[in-house]
Design an enzyme around this catalytic site. Structure first.
Site, PDB file in Angstrom:
ATOM      1  CB  SER A  16      -4.566 135.252  43.732  1.00 26.89           C
ATOM      2  OG  SER A  16      -4.025 134.942  42.464  1.00 26.89           O
TER       3      SER A  16
ATOM      4  CB  SER B 238       1.257 128.637  50.665  1.00 29.91           C
ATOM      5  OG  SER B 238      -0.031 128.549  50.135  1.00 29.91           O
TER       6      SER B 238
ATOM      7  CD  GLU C 146      -4.420 139.072  40.681  1.00 28.68           C
ATOM      8  OE1 GLU C 146      -4.500 138.206  41.586  1.00 28.68           O
ATOM      9  OE2 GLU C 146      -4.634 140.281  40.874  1.00 28.68           O
TER      10      GLU C 146
ATOM     11  CD  GLN D 120      -5.453 122.801  52.105  1.00 27.55           C
ATOM     12  OE1 GLN D 120      -6.348 121.977  52.026  1.00 27.55           O
ATOM     13  NE2 GLN D 120      -5.541 123.972  51.510  1.00 27.55           N
ATOM     14  N   GLY D 121      -0.938 122.355  54.893  1.00 22.43           N
ATOM     15  CA  GLY D 121       0.394 122.937  54.626  1.00 22.43           C
ATOM     16  C   GLY D 121       0.760 122.828  53.161  1.00 22.43           C
TER      17      GLY D 121
ATOM     18  CB  SER E 197      -5.730 128.829  57.829  1.00 23.21           C
ATOM     19  OG  SER E 197      -5.601 129.769  56.796  1.00 23.21           O
TER      20      SER E 197
ATOM     21  CD  GLU F 136      -8.334 125.685  49.242  1.00 21.17           C
ATOM     22  OE1 GLU F 136      -7.869 124.632  49.706  1.00 21.17           O
ATOM     23  OE2 GLU F 136      -7.713 126.746  49.218  1.00 21.17           O
TER      24      GLU F 136
HETATM   25  C1  LIG Z   1      -6.535 134.308  54.439  1.00 20.39           C
HETATM   26  C2  LIG Z   1      -5.567 133.326  53.818  1.00 20.39           C
HETATM   27  C3  LIG Z   1      -5.533 132.014  54.269  1.00 20.39           C
HETATM   28  C4  LIG Z   1      -4.642 131.097  53.710  1.00 20.39           C
HETATM   29  N1  LIG Z   1      -4.592 129.821  54.212  1.00 20.39           N
HETATM   30  C5  LIG Z   1      -3.702 128.947  53.699  1.00 20.39           C
HETATM   31  C6  LIG Z   1      -3.574 127.632  54.246  1.00 20.39           C
HETATM   32  O1  LIG Z   1      -4.282 127.262  55.204  1.00 20.39           O
HETATM   33  N2  LIG Z   1      -2.653 126.792  53.740  1.00 20.39           N
HETATM   34  C7  LIG Z   1      -1.852 127.158  52.705  1.00 20.39           C
HETATM   35  O2  LIG Z   1      -1.050 126.336  52.272  1.00 20.39           O
HETATM   36  N3  LIG Z   1      -1.923 128.393  52.155  1.00 20.39           N
HETATM   37  C8  LIG Z   1      -2.826 129.294  52.643  1.00 20.39           C
HETATM   38  N4  LIG Z   1      -2.903 130.564  52.124  1.00 20.39           N
HETATM   39  C9  LIG Z   1      -1.967 130.960  51.084  1.00 20.39           C
HETATM   40  C10 LIG Z   1      -2.603 131.155  49.712  1.00 20.39           C
HETATM   41  O3  LIG Z   1      -2.946 129.931  49.138  1.00 20.39           O
HETATM   42  C11 LIG Z   1      -1.565 131.926  48.868  1.00 20.39           C
HETATM   43  O4  LIG Z   1      -1.388 133.190  49.482  1.00 20.39           O
HETATM   44  C12 LIG Z   1      -2.024 132.103  47.450  1.00 20.39           C
HETATM   45  O5  LIG Z   1      -2.039 130.876  46.765  1.00 20.39           O
HETATM   46  C13 LIG Z   1      -1.097 133.087  46.680  1.00 20.39           C
HETATM   47  O6  LIG Z   1       0.234 132.709  46.812  1.00 20.39           O
HETATM   48  P1  LIG Z   1       1.352 133.737  47.312  1.00 20.39           P
HETATM   49  O7  LIG Z   1       0.871 134.400  48.551  1.00 20.39           O
HETATM   50  O8  LIG Z   1       2.654 133.029  47.352  1.00 20.39           O
HETATM   51  O9  LIG Z   1       1.418 134.866  46.174  1.00 20.39           O
HETATM   52  P2  LIG Z   1       2.169 134.761  44.775  1.00 20.39           P
HETATM   53  O10 LIG Z   1       1.890 133.445  44.148  1.00 20.39           O
HETATM   54  O11 LIG Z   1       3.589 135.140  44.994  1.00 20.39           O
HETATM   55  O12 LIG Z   1       1.434 135.883  43.948  1.00 20.39           O
HETATM   56  C14 LIG Z   1       1.737 137.288  44.107  1.00 20.39           C
HETATM   57  C15 LIG Z   1       0.839 138.048  43.140  1.00 20.39           C
HETATM   58  O13 LIG Z   1       1.135 137.660  41.780  1.00 20.39           O
HETATM   59  C16 LIG Z   1      -0.032 137.191  41.114  1.00 20.39           C
HETATM   60  N5  LIG Z   1       0.306 136.053  40.264  1.00 20.39           N
HETATM   61  C17 LIG Z   1       1.065 134.981  40.589  1.00 20.39           C
HETATM   62  N6  LIG Z   1       1.153 134.135  39.539  1.00 20.39           N
HETATM   63  C18 LIG Z   1       0.417 134.679  38.537  1.00 20.39           C
HETATM   64  C19 LIG Z   1       0.105 134.261  37.207  1.00 20.39           C
HETATM   65  N7  LIG Z   1       0.559 133.114  36.707  1.00 20.39           N
HETATM   66  N8  LIG Z   1      -0.689 135.086  36.467  1.00 20.39           N
HETATM   67  C20 LIG Z   1      -1.167 136.254  36.956  1.00 20.39           C
HETATM   68  N9  LIG Z   1      -0.892 136.697  38.216  1.00 20.39           N
HETATM   69  C21 LIG Z   1      -0.115 135.913  38.996  1.00 20.39           C
HETATM   70  C22 LIG Z   1      -0.957 136.714  42.265  1.00 20.39           C
HETATM   71  O14 LIG Z   1      -2.323 136.740  41.872  1.00 20.39           O
HETATM   72  C23 LIG Z   1      -0.647 137.749  43.336  1.00 20.39           C
HETATM   73  O15 LIG Z   1      -1.378 138.935  43.102  1.00 20.39           O
HETATM   74  C24 LIG Z   1      -3.786 131.494  52.660  1.00 20.39           C
HETATM   75  C25 LIG Z   1      -3.827 132.826  52.198  1.00 20.39           C
HETATM   76  C26 LIG Z   1      -4.696 133.724  52.769  1.00 20.39           C
HETATM   77  C27 LIG Z   1      -4.709 135.147  52.256  1.00 20.39           C
END
Ligand SMILES: Cc1cc2nc3c(=O)[nH]c(=O)nc-3n(C[C@H](O)[C@H](O)[C@H](O)COP(=O)(O)OP(=O)(O)OC[C@H]3O[C@@H](n4cnc5c(N)ncnc54)[C@H](O)[C@@H]3O)c2cc1C
Length: 400
Positions: free
Chosen positions: A381, A137, A383, A134-135, A169, A252
């Site tokens: 997340s 992020s 949050e 799933q693409g 993933s 999901e």
């Molecule tokens: C094990 C794992 C598997 C994954 N698999 C996939 C996958 O297969 N496909 C895919 O597309 N993605 C995948 N992801 C990505 C995942 O969906 C993102 O990591 C997640 O949505 C958070 O986005 P980010 O990493 O860009 O963090 P950010 O969005 O940059 O967030 C950084 C921090 O800020 C906080 N934050 C952000 N916005 C807010 C808000 N509005 N209010 C309060 N706090 C906030 C977040 O909670 C976090 O602590 C995976 C992630 C993990 C850890």
């Protein structure tokens, strides 16, 4: 609610349970954590997971929640819940090797795809002939997914894609991908996105695995350089991919709450406390340890009861409520707290990894402590789950 199963449901549970025990011993052998690296390396684990998938498929268990029309089990909600309980109890993957496809992408195509797409893709999801990823992020679009920038431009009968995804993933093993792309950069951000089905072997796609803190490489960066995707691979209408992706995300979140075997982890932690010492006496007799374990155990039970409440609501014809966000938040946070407490309990032995001299249970607790935090981020997340609960359930004013 009456928690007892009817005789038919109990018969289903017993048959499934016996089948799982027999077959998991054959496929996974002595592995205590079929999903974790503590028992073997990633490649071997993947081969076993595919073997397990084949067993599930042949026995008709791989997609109990899919309608029979599409090769699924056509099971009712209680049978699905029994399946999840029995599988999670044993630490097994719920949907074999094709978790994303069977859990969410398949059901999304059933509701939002067209007949050609259903005919072309669904059967191969079930057999795992085509593994899906799933693409969604991107480096600058995770929580704020609608800010994604990977661009797709229509050129004749193809979309031409340029950009980058991250944390994808399974991309290194996948044959197919669902991809969210920006097709109208001038529209409000939720309205300029499209949902495409992409063959991972298409020229111009580069997959680069990322190494996680556990040492595994389960997710990847994926780069798109003039990748041509046929127009017929669009799901729904152009620029309406957000609605399609919401359907996938709902699956999901719902499954996200139930996918973590927290109760198993807590029960295993109780087992560990019976074998180690804490502050000079058997840990299981130490009042602090007992309080902590009782608290974790009670929360794990509450989580299960909350799932039953959601199930009861659905059986009574109501739509699932806020339990999906509660479930995801609570299960992954509880899992993290259980892992952190294991760290405390094991003291200096806690960081010892697989193969280290003195590692408790071959380093499975050290592995779990490292793995647990990622689960609180994946699929939205903690949050973000708090925001959803605050705004949509408690109707609190939106934060600034
Ligand atoms: C094990 C794992 C598997 C994954 N698999 C996939 C996958 O297969 N496909 C895919 O597309 N993605 C995948 N992801 C990505 C995942 O969906 C993102 O990591 C997640 O949505 C958070 O986005 P980010 O990493 O860009 O963090 P950010 O969005 O940059 O967030 C950084 C921090 O800020 C906080 N934050 C952000 N916005 C807010 C808000 N509005 N209010 C309060 N706090 C906030 C977040 O909670 C976090 O602590 C995976 C992630 C993990 C850890």
């Amino acid at each position: 609610m009456d928690f007892r199963y009817t005789p038919e449901q109990e018969a289903f549970r017993e048959k499934l349970s016996a089948w799982l025990d027999r077959n998991m011993a054959e496929v996974f052998g002595e592995a205590r954590d079929p999903l974790a690296q503590t028992d073997e390396d990633g490649e071997r684990r993947w081969q076993r997971t595919k073997e397990w998938h084949r067993c599930l498929y042949e026995a008709g268990y791989v997609a109990l929640h899919w309608p029979k029309e599409w090769g699924g089990g056509g099971a009712d909600l209680v049978e699905q819940a029994i399946y999840q309980d029995e599988v999670l109890k044993r630490g097994l993957p719920l949907y074999g090797a094709n978790q994303l496809a069977i859990d969410r992408i398949g059901p999304t195509l059933m509701f939002m795809g067209n007949d050609e797409q259903r005919q072309r893709y669904l059967a191969k999801m079930l057999t795992a002939e085509e593994i899906w990823c799933q693409g969604y992020s991107e480096p600058n679009a995770g929580s704020d997914l609608a800010g994604l920038q990977t661009r797709a431009v229509l050129d004749g009968d193809d979309f031409v894609i340029n950009g980058q995804k991250v944390w994808t993933s399974l991309a290194h093993r996948a044959d197919m991908q669902v991809l969210l792309v920006r097709t109208d950069p001038d529209a409000p951000k939720h309205r300029g996105i499209s949902y495409l089905l992409v063959d991972m072997k298409t020229p111009g796609i580069t997959v680069r695995p990322l190494v996680q803190i556990t040492g595994e490489s389960d997710f990847n960066e994926v780069f798109y350089d003039n990748v041509r995707v046929p127009r017929e691979n669009l799901v729904g209408e152009v620029n309406q991919g957000w609605q399609v992706s919401i359907a996938t995300l709902m699956y999901e979140r719902v499954s996200g709450g139930t996918r973590h075997p927290v109760e198993r982890t807590v029960n295993e932690l109780i087992g560990v406390a019976k074998t180690v010492e804490f502050e000079g006496r058997p840990a299981s007799q130490h009042p602090y340890v007992r309080q902590k374990l009782a608290s974790l155990s009670t929360e794990a039970l509450c989580l299960r009861l909350s799932r039953y409440r959601s199930l009861t609501a659905q059986l009574n014809g109501k739509v699932p409520g806020p339990e999906s966000s509660f479930g995801k938040l609570h299960a992954t946070e509880l899992n993290l707290r259980a892992a952190m407490f294991a760290d405390e309990l094991l003291g200096p032995y806690a960081p010892l990894e697989r193969g280290s001299l003195g590692a408790i249970e071959n380093g499975r607790w050290s592995y779990r402590a490292l793995r647990a935090r990622g689960l609180t981020i994946a699929a939205g997340s903690s949050e973000i789950q708090h925001n959803i609960i605050g705004e949509r359930v408690l109707k609190l004013p939106k934060g600034r």
